[in-house]
Write a protein that holds these residues in place. Structure first.
Motif, PDB file in Angstrom:
ATOM      1  N   SER A   1      -9.050   1.359  -0.128  1.00  0.00           N
ATOM      2  CA  SER A   1      -8.211   1.560  -1.310  1.00  0.00           C
ATOM      3  C   SER A   1      -7.852   0.259  -1.990  1.00  0.00           C
ATOM      4  O   SER A   1      -7.698   0.212  -3.217  1.00  0.00           O
ATOM      5  CB  SER A   1      -6.940   2.327  -0.922  1.00  0.00           C
TER       6      SER A   1
ATOM      7  N   LYS B   1       0.956   4.085  -3.187  1.00  0.00           N
ATOM      8  CA  LYS B   1       0.611   5.498  -2.976  1.00  0.00           C
ATOM      9  C   LYS B   1       1.586   6.429  -3.700  1.00  0.00           C
ATOM     10  O   LYS B   1       1.229   7.551  -4.048  1.00  0.00           O
ATOM     11  CB  LYS B   1       0.599   5.822  -1.484  1.00  0.00           C
TER      12      LYS B   1
ATOM     13  N   GLU C   1       0.828  -1.207   0.000  1.00  0.00           N
ATOM     14  CA  GLU C   1       0.000   0.000   0.000  1.00  0.00           C
ATOM     15  C   GLU C   1       0.865   1.261   0.000  1.00  0.00           C
ATOM     16  O   GLU C   1       0.568   2.234  -0.697  1.00  0.00           O
ATOM     17  CB  GLU C   1      -0.931  -0.009   1.211  1.00  0.00           C
ATOM     18  N   LYS C   2       1.946   1.247   0.771  1.00  0.00           N
ATOM     19  CA  LYS C   2       2.847   2.389   0.817  1.00  0.00           C
ATOM     20  C   LYS C   2       3.492   2.641  -0.544  1.00  0.00           C
ATOM     21  O   LYS C   2       3.628   3.785  -0.985  1.00  0.00           O
ATOM     22  CB  LYS C   2       3.923   2.147   1.883  1.00  0.00           C
TER      23      LYS C   2
ATOM     24  N   MET D   1      -3.787   6.047  -6.839  1.00  0.00           N
ATOM     25  CA  MET D   1      -4.689   5.262  -6.016  1.00  0.00           C
ATOM     26  C   MET D   1      -5.524   6.202  -5.153  1.00  0.00           C
ATOM     27  O   MET D   1      -5.024   7.193  -4.620  1.00  0.00           O
ATOM     28  CB  MET D   1      -3.879   4.307  -5.130  1.00  0.00           C
ATOM     29  N   ASP D   2      -6.801   5.911  -5.032  1.00  0.00           N
ATOM     30  CA  ASP D   2      -7.716   6.746  -4.258  1.00  0.00           C
ATOM     31  C   ASP D   2      -7.572   6.387  -2.777  1.00  0.00           C
ATOM     32  O   ASP D   2      -7.924   5.289  -2.358  1.00  0.00           O
ATOM     33  CB  ASP D   2      -9.158   6.522  -4.734  1.00  0.00           C
ATOM     34  N   CYS D   3      -7.045   7.315  -1.992  1.00  0.00           N
ATOM     35  CA  CYS D   3      -6.788   7.062  -0.562  1.00  0.00           C
ATOM     36  C   CYS D   3      -7.628   7.970   0.327  1.00  0.00           C
ATOM     37  O   CYS D   3      -7.214   8.304   1.446  1.00  0.00           O
ATOM     38  CB  CYS D   3      -5.307   7.266  -0.253  1.00  0.00           C
ATOM     39  N   LYS D   4      -8.782   8.400  -0.153  1.00  0.00           N
ATOM     40  CA  LYS D   4      -9.619   9.284   0.653  1.00  0.00           C
ATOM     41  C   LYS D   4     -10.110   8.564   1.911  1.00  0.00           C
ATOM     42  O   LYS D   4     -10.362   7.361   1.887  1.00  0.00           O
ATOM     43  CB  LYS D   4     -10.819   9.759  -0.169  1.00  0.00           C
TER      44      LYS D   4
END
Length: 940
Positions: A412, A362, A358-359, A404-407
């Motif tokens: 995500s 981003k 994930e890191k 990537m959408d991290c809202k």
């Protein structure tokens, strides 16, 4: 320290003997006018450009009903887009931008196809044409600026294309004709991009208002030196620059807002323009340096007009990298975004692996690509009535680069595709015109029906499962897109899109996308830029510039015109192929002479400041420190700086044995890094300085029997003079030079009599002679009288009458300052304090530095000097730290220059006889500029 001058003599060979004449090629190419009869038009028309968002909507009749065409289909119309009752206008006041350039280039193409109407524009708020773009009353509208309630359109000829002051034009009128145009572009991609078919185009409204007419006779009059009016010449200069930039932005790569450099395509970026060293260094990188060309028109005296050209560097991603596409999932190495996983065929269970993936995701720009569908799926769609065009669009599907959408509140990453189920959207309604019309009136499924009406190709209704049915992500891709997910146990990723619903994509369809590398100003590219400037210096730079100019001249724009053809078509100009050659004098090499006639000689463009006295040292009467770092480092560095400044002969506030205490009282810690707090920090710093120096709030001046020297300006005539603030017997006394104002006090005697006197000093108890306080300076071990005439340990204040009689405090009852408290408060805003703001910064961050300079220069009008903690502590030893402080002192000596001190670090001698004058300057009126021999790309 080494002050950097030029970086050598390039590769042009040895220079001839000094003071000889030689021929030099300039980076300027003469523009000549052809026969006037060859002008394609008697005049040029100037238009003010206004761009707004637009939208396509259904057309309504007077009765509010939607209108159908003769074929029974709904008619559409393009109108300006309004949000909350206001139209959205694209701002071009601060210069052009990539979107405005793309919109206006599309308008250029449309007008050229429509009767070869040629316009030029650089994407800014002005455009020109050789033909009037609208002739008849049914093509244009008239706007009366005196009665129209809308915002007034520009009614004058605009000034420089960089947003300068508008220039009035005699033909500007109260009424201005205008016409509206609509263009449709894909603002998020280029037409040749692989994902262009999946990007929805946007409509834009362009309003061209005729604001001026420029006769072509103006060109001849300027070039024949018959016009000297700056405004008329500026009108023509802007026209020529717009023609040049219009052609270059259409044929070369233009990046950013109001670009100065236009880059050659990748095919031309080879060793002949980059150099072998730079080419080899970036051979394996995902980005590479690009060489660009800047061209502007220069109107000089005697009617001479030139094309000024230069080259520069920028960094871009390589197109070949984008074509190759780097998959985020590497099944051969078992990695996702570089993070190793056990297997691509098994779900990821390790939480640490998930966090690392994930890191990494981003940080990436992501592009989605998939296809083609299976043959069985295509055959099924053909049976359902799908057309070949419909299938062609779905054989290869892609999305523009995004992230990537991290809202917050969104998931995500879903870590196993085959385990994810979701509710499908309701099926599309069958195609029925009456039903479409009714639902559109009621607002039911309006957007979907409008989309169906525009995109469906006449096939039958799409067969879907029941509304609300749950479906697996793998089954969805197989049934709806005909694509089998190869790795169903791998994650699916939510990426940012403009869709109203969340869109997850299997990670096997995601690829890394490379964006433009940030510009040359980055520290990691400075050496490359300097090396490239060394490689292409002197005559090599002219050869490179000439080559780039020729390449750019052969490239055609959308109207199949090259820049030379456009110059001839639009302005009747021809550009010379070879640069201008002029006679130049080789100047004598200057010799730097410091204080006490100590000479130093340049060596490899550097000189040594260690242990030298400045030729004319400046005085820093007062200063205050603003600390953005914290801790004790700031005071240590500033104290070292003050010692170095004194070593160069500069005068600083002279309380030596109290320097640490002084620094503690005049150092202000920044409250925070928030820009909103900067103003308060600097306001507090200036107020702290005034309390310390002008009011002696801590009592340091009074306790050490010294005074504060500064400057005050006369409120009546603005003249500036030196002044002293003496703190004695709880009084604050301002003293002016004796020739300006003799009296400092009124002495009142016990019998009521009074007289005026001046505060002076006697030294070492000797009352046979008095000294003016302006002639005495406090040092660590005593007092310096008249610049070294005497050195004394002790002074005593006395009062001297104009008759020469000397009085002490025992001879009168009281003394009243000549400038009372009320008068000093009125004068305080005219007193220089502080003379310098010393800013201690953690690093050389551009944003912080810009804010600091804005506060000092624009808000408070105080000179400032920045010191960076990172640079100071990076010096290898104390000598290097002293060298760093010497370079800072050199800058401060120049900033503190005044007519009184004539602050100058060195004199210049160009012959054996030392002289303050350069011999060749007096030959003709000469303006001397300091020019950077190595420079970076101009930032937009």
């Amino acid at each position: 320290p080494r002050g950097r001058g030029g970086r050598g003599r390039g590769r042009g060979g040895l220079l001839p003997d000094r003071q000889q004449l030689m021929q030099v090629q300039l980076n300027m190419y003469r523009l000549t006018m052809n026969d006037e009869s060859r002008f394609h038009s008697d005049e040029w028309f100037q238009y003010a450009v206004e761009i707004r968002d637009a939208k396509k909507t259904r057309k309504k009749g007077p009765d509010g009903e939607f209108i159908k065409g003769s074929d029974g289909k709904l008619e559409f119309v393009i109108v300006p887009f309004e949000r909350r009752g206001e139209e959205k206008i694209l701002d071009t006041n601060m210069g052009d931008n990539p979107l405005s350039r793309k919109i206006l280039q599309k308008l250029q193409q449309d007008l050229w196809k429509d009767g070869e109407k040629l316009i030029v524009t650089d994407g800014h708020k002005t455009a020109y044409s050789t033909k009037r773009l609208f002739e008849t009353s049914d093509e244009m509208q008239i706007e009366d600026s005196s009665t129209n309630e809308k915002p007034k359109r520009p009614q004058s000829v605009y000034g420089p294309a960089d947003g300068g002051t508008p220039l009035e034009h005699p033909q500007a009128q109260q009424t201005a004709p205008y016409k509206t145009f609509y263009v449709r572009i894909k603002k998020d991609c280029e037409e040749e991009d692989s994902y262009a078919d999946n990007v929805r185009p946007s409509w834009y409204f362009i309003r061209l208002t005729e604001v001026g007419v420029i006769p072509n006779q103006l060109v001849g009059q300027v070039m024949e030196n018959r016009i000297s009016d700056y405004k008329q010449i500026e009108i023509l200069r802007q026209l020529v620059d717009t023609v040049i930039k219009s052609a270059m932005s259409s044929t070369l790569i233009a990046e950013g807002r109001s670009p100065h450099l236009f880059y050659l395509p990748e095919d031309f970026q080879d060793a002949s323009v980059l150099g072998n060293a730079l080419m080899n260094k970036f051979r394996g990188e995902s980005y590479s340096p690009f060489v660009g060309l800047a061209q502007t028109a220069k109107f000089c005296q005697n009617g001479n007009v030139f094309l000024s050209c230069d080259a520069g560097l920028g960094w871009f991603d390589k197109e070949s990298v984008n074509e190759k596409s780097i998959p985020i999932l590497d099944e051969m190495k078992n990695t996702i975004a570089g993070v190793r996983i056990p297997s691509v065929h098994e779900p990821i269970m390790d939480d640490r692996k998930k966090a690392d993936i994930e890191k990494s995701l981003k940080k990436l720009r992501i592009r989605m690509e998939c296809g083609p569908p299976s043959k069985e799926w295509e055959e099924e769609q053909v049976e359902r009535g799908r057309s070949e065009d419909w299938l062609k669009k779905r054989r290869f599907q892609s999305r523009p680069p995004t992230r990537m959408d991290c809202k917050p509140g969104k998931v995500s990453i879903i870590w196993c595709a085959c385990e994810h189920y979701f509710n499908e959207l309701p099926p599309r309604r069958p195609r029925n015109e009456n039903q479409d019309l009714e639902s559109a009136k009621k607002g039911e499924h309006g957007e979907r029906d409008a989309h169906n009406a525009e995109t469906q190709d006449g096939g039958g209704p799409e067969k879907m499962q029941e509304q609300g049915a749950r479906i697996n992500i793998c089954d969805y891709w197989l049934q709806k897109k005909g694509i089998t997910i190869k790795y169903p146990n791998m994650p699916i990723v939510l990426i940012k899109t403009k869709a109203k619903i969340d869109e997850y994509f299997p990670i096997e369809f995601l690829y890394q996308s490379f964006g433009k590398k940030k510009l040359v100003g980055a520290d990691d590219h400075k050496d490359e830029v300097l090396g490239w400037n060394d490689r292409f210096a002197a005559s090599d730079r002219i050869e490179l510039t000439t080559k780039l100019k020729e390449i750019a001249s052969e490239m055609k724009d959308k109207s199949s015109m090259t820049l030379p053809q456009l110059l001839r078509q639009f302005l009747n100009f021809t550009s010379a192929r070879e640069p201008v050659t002029v006679n130049a004098k080789v100047l004598p090499e200057p010799t730097l002479t410091f204080g006490n006639n100590k000479r130093t000689f340049l060596k490899n463009g550097s000189w040594n400041l260690r242990g030298v006295k400045f030729s004319s040292p400046s005085d820093m009467s007062s200063f205050v420190v603003v600390d953005f770092v914290g801790g004790s480092a700031c005071e240590t560095v500033v104290e070292n700086l003050l010692n170095v400044m004194n070593g160069h002969g500069m005068q600083t506030p002279s309380i030596f044995n109290e320097r640490q205490r002084m620094l503690q009282n005049i150092t202000v810690r920044a409250k925070s890094e928030r820009p909103s707090d900067y103003y308060e920090t600097f306001r507090n710093a200036i107020e702290t300085a005034r309390q310390f120096y002008l009011h002696d709030k801590q009592g340091i001046f009074c306790a050490h029997k010294t005074w504060f020297k500064t400057k005050v300006s006369n409120p009546n005539n603005g003249e500036t003079v030196d002044c002293l603030f003496v703190f004695h017997n709880r009084q604050r006394v301002m003293i002016l030079p004796e020739e300006e104002n003799f009296e400092t006090h009124r002495l009142v005697y016990k019998d009521g009599a009074s007289c005026d006197a001046r505060l002076k000093a006697v030294v070492d108890g000797n009352r046979n002679g008095t000294y003016d306080l302006f002639d005495i300076r406090k040092h660590q071990d005593g007092y310096d009288v008249k610049n070294g005439e005497k050195w004394v340990q002790k002074i005593e204040f006395v009062w001297q009458l104009k008759t020469g009689e000397i009085h002490t405090e025992n001879d009168f009852e009281k003394s009243l300052p000549f400038f009372p408290k009320e008068k000093l408060e009125e004068l305080e805003e005219h007193i220089e304090c502080p003379a310098m703001l010393i800013i201690y910064l953690p690093d050389d961050s551009k944003d912080r530095y810009s804010l600091v300079k804005m506060m000092c220069q624009f808000y408070f009008g105080v000179q400032s000097q920045c010191i960076t903690h990172k640079k100071y502590i990076s010096q290898r030893n104390m000598n290097k730290q002293d060298d760093y402080c010497s370079n800072v002192a050199l800058k401060m000596n120049t900033k503190l220059f005044s007519l009184g001190n004539q602050g100058c670090a060195w004199d210049i001698s160009c012959s054996r006889q030392i002289s303050r004058n350069i011999p060749w300057v007096s030959e003709i009126p000469t303006l001397v500029f300091g020019i950077a021999m190595s420079h970076e790309q101009p930032i937009s």
